[in-house]
Design a protein around this motif. Structure first.
Motif, PDB file in Angstrom:
ATOM      1  N   PHE A 244       0.829  -1.196   0.000  1.00  0.00           N
ATOM      2  CA  PHE A 244       0.000   0.000   0.000  1.00  0.00           C
ATOM      3  C   PHE A 244       0.870   1.255   0.000  1.00  0.00           C
ATOM      4  O   PHE A 244       2.011   1.248   0.434  1.00  0.00           O
ATOM      5  N   ASN A 245       0.289   2.322  -0.529  1.00  0.00           N
ATOM      6  CA  ASN A 245       0.897   3.646  -0.453  1.00  0.00           C
ATOM      7  C   ASN A 245       0.182   4.454   0.624  1.00  0.00           C
ATOM      8  O   ASN A 245      -0.976   4.175   0.959  1.00  0.00           O
TER       9      ASN A 245
ATOM     10  N   SER B 297      -6.355  -6.600  -2.631  1.00  0.00           N
ATOM     11  CA  SER B 297      -6.998  -6.470  -1.322  1.00  0.00           C
ATOM     12  C   SER B 297      -8.277  -5.632  -1.416  1.00  0.00           C
ATOM     13  O   SER B 297      -8.541  -4.974  -2.414  1.00  0.00           O
ATOM     14  N   ASP B 298      -9.026  -5.673  -0.339  1.00  0.00           N
ATOM     15  CA  ASP B 298     -10.291  -4.946  -0.259  1.00  0.00           C
ATOM     16  C   ASP B 298     -10.038  -3.440  -0.387  1.00  0.00           C
ATOM     17  O   ASP B 298      -9.424  -2.819   0.474  1.00  0.00           O
TER      18      ASP B 298
ATOM     19  N   SER C 104     -11.944   3.725  10.594  1.00  0.00           N
ATOM     20  CA  SER C 104     -12.903   4.388   9.709  1.00  0.00           C
ATOM     21  C   SER C 104     -14.240   4.463  10.424  1.00  0.00           C
ATOM     22  O   SER C 104     -14.728   3.455  10.964  1.00  0.00           O
ATOM     23  N   ASN C 105     -14.818   5.653  10.456  1.00  0.00           N
ATOM     24  CA  ASN C 105     -16.110   5.848  11.134  1.00  0.00           C
ATOM     25  C   ASN C 105     -16.071   5.327  12.566  1.00  0.00           C
ATOM     26  O   ASN C 105     -16.992   4.639  13.022  1.00  0.00           O
ATOM     27  N   GLN C 106     -14.983   5.616  13.263  1.00  0.00           N
ATOM     28  CA  GLN C 106     -14.768   5.244  14.659  1.00  0.00           C
ATOM     29  C   GLN C 106     -14.673   3.740  14.876  1.00  0.00           C
ATOM     30  O   GLN C 106     -14.716   3.263  16.012  1.00  0.00           O
ATOM     31  N   GLU C 107     -14.533   2.972  13.782  1.00  0.00           N
ATOM     32  CA  GLU C 107     -14.340   1.526  13.894  1.00  0.00           C
ATOM     33  C   GLU C 107     -12.874   1.200  13.601  1.00  0.00           C
ATOM     34  O   GLU C 107     -12.320   1.609  12.585  1.00  0.00           O
ATOM     35  N   VAL C 108     -12.243   0.460  14.512  1.00  0.00           N
ATOM     36  CA  VAL C 108     -10.841   0.069  14.367  1.00  0.00           C
ATOM     37  C   VAL C 108     -10.783  -1.421  14.050  1.00  0.00           C
ATOM     38  O   VAL C 108     -11.450  -2.233  14.696  1.00  0.00           O
ATOM     39  N   LYS C 109      -9.972  -1.760  13.030  1.00  0.00           N
ATOM     40  CA  LYS C 109      -9.843  -3.170  12.662  1.00  0.00           C
ATOM     41  C   LYS C 109      -8.444  -3.445  12.143  1.00  0.00           C
ATOM     42  O   LYS C 109      -7.753  -2.556  11.653  1.00  0.00           O
ATOM     43  N   ASN C 110      -8.038  -4.699  12.282  1.00  0.00           N
ATOM     44  CA  ASN C 110      -6.751  -5.154  11.766  1.00  0.00           C
ATOM     45  C   ASN C 110      -6.950  -5.816  10.407  1.00  0.00           C
ATOM     46  O   ASN C 110      -7.823  -6.681  10.254  1.00  0.00           O
ATOM     47  N   ILE C 111      -6.148  -5.414   9.435  1.00  0.00           N
ATOM     48  CA  ILE C 111      -6.199  -5.976   8.082  1.00  0.00           C
ATOM     49  C   ILE C 111      -4.846  -6.599   7.781  1.00  0.00           C
ATOM     50  O   ILE C 111      -3.806  -5.954   7.952  1.00  0.00           O
ATOM     51  N   VAL C 112      -4.856  -7.848   7.337  1.00  0.00           N
ATOM     52  CA  VAL C 112      -3.612  -8.522   6.943  1.00  0.00           C
ATOM     53  C   VAL C 112      -3.482  -8.444   5.428  1.00  0.00           C
ATOM     54  O   VAL C 112      -4.340  -8.953   4.691  1.00  0.00           O
TER      55      VAL C 112
END
Length: 226
Positions: free
Chosen positions: A100-101, A118-119, A184-192
């Motif tokens: 990613f950039n 990726s998504d 994003s939109n106050q939601e935190v998530k881990n992306i592999v």
């Protein structure tokens, strides 16, 4: 510009600290012989002390590990025309980079684009962490060793944004995946995300340039990009 490590030596096998000490001696001699502004921002004593400490702390290391150590010299030399790199032909064959950039807005960092399948929904998400380390801290750690003119960090900050994936891989070594914590939109998530070879990353950049429908022309001695 100083090209570190002979091509035959570039692999992830460790190089003996004795050979690395010899390389440091050669590097120091070349800098002192050919660099006319070596002591503009740092005294010779500080410069000499860095090499003494570096040699004292040397251990058998991979080329990437040694490269990261030598990059500390940018903090002393502070000359935008002086930088260090591993032989690019060898580096490109082995280096796996985050796919990613990024872009920086104030003190926040965001996903600018993705280089694999990726998504795409995470594009534009704020980056909180990379491989479970605070992203701002990692960025500033890398920035610390970027080449710069004096103490001005404007150009190195821009360059690090552009080349973050490569600089991160060089500093932290090859990994097959990168875990990015985004918000994003106050939601935190881990992306592999799967890492990609540097060659593929560079080729996509070249393809974008070649196929981006940008045309160069000269009209009455004026160059135009449209």
């Amino acid at each position: 510009l100083f090209n570190l490590l002979r091509p035959a030596a570039f692999s992830q096998e460790k190089i003996s600290k004795d050979l690395l000490a010899d390389d440091l001696d050669v590097l120091k001699q070349n800098l002192e012989t050919y660099h006319t502004g070596l002591y503009t921002y740092t005294s010779k004593r500080e410069f000499d002390d860095w090499f003494v400490d570096a040699k004292r702390s040397l251990e058998d290391s991979s080329p990437l590990g040694f490269f990261s150590k030598v990059n500390e010299l940018n903090l002393l030399i502070k000359n935008g025309h002086t930088f260090f790199h591993i032989n690019p032909e060898q580096r490109g064959k082995d280096l796996l980079m985050p796919s990613f950039n990024i872009y920086k807005d104030g003190e926040q960092y965001y996903i600018k684009s993705l280089k694999d399948g990726s998504d795409k929904s995470i594009i534009g998400n704020k980056i909180i962490a990379i491989n479970h380390e605070s992203f701002p801290e990692v960025f500033n750690r890398l920035l610390k060793y970027e080449e710069r003119d004096g103490n001005n960090l404007t150009q190195p900050t821009e360059e690090l944004q552009y080349a973050f994936a490569r600089k991160y891989a060089l500093a932290f070594g090859n990994k097959t995946t990168t875990t990015v914590t985004v918000e994003s939109n106050q939601e935190v998530k881990n992306i592999v995300l799967n890492n990609i070879p540097m060659e593929a990353f560079s080729q996509q950049t070249d393809d974008q340039y070649e196929n981006g429908q940008i045309e160069f022309s000269i009209d009455n001695a004026i160059a135009r990009l449209v």
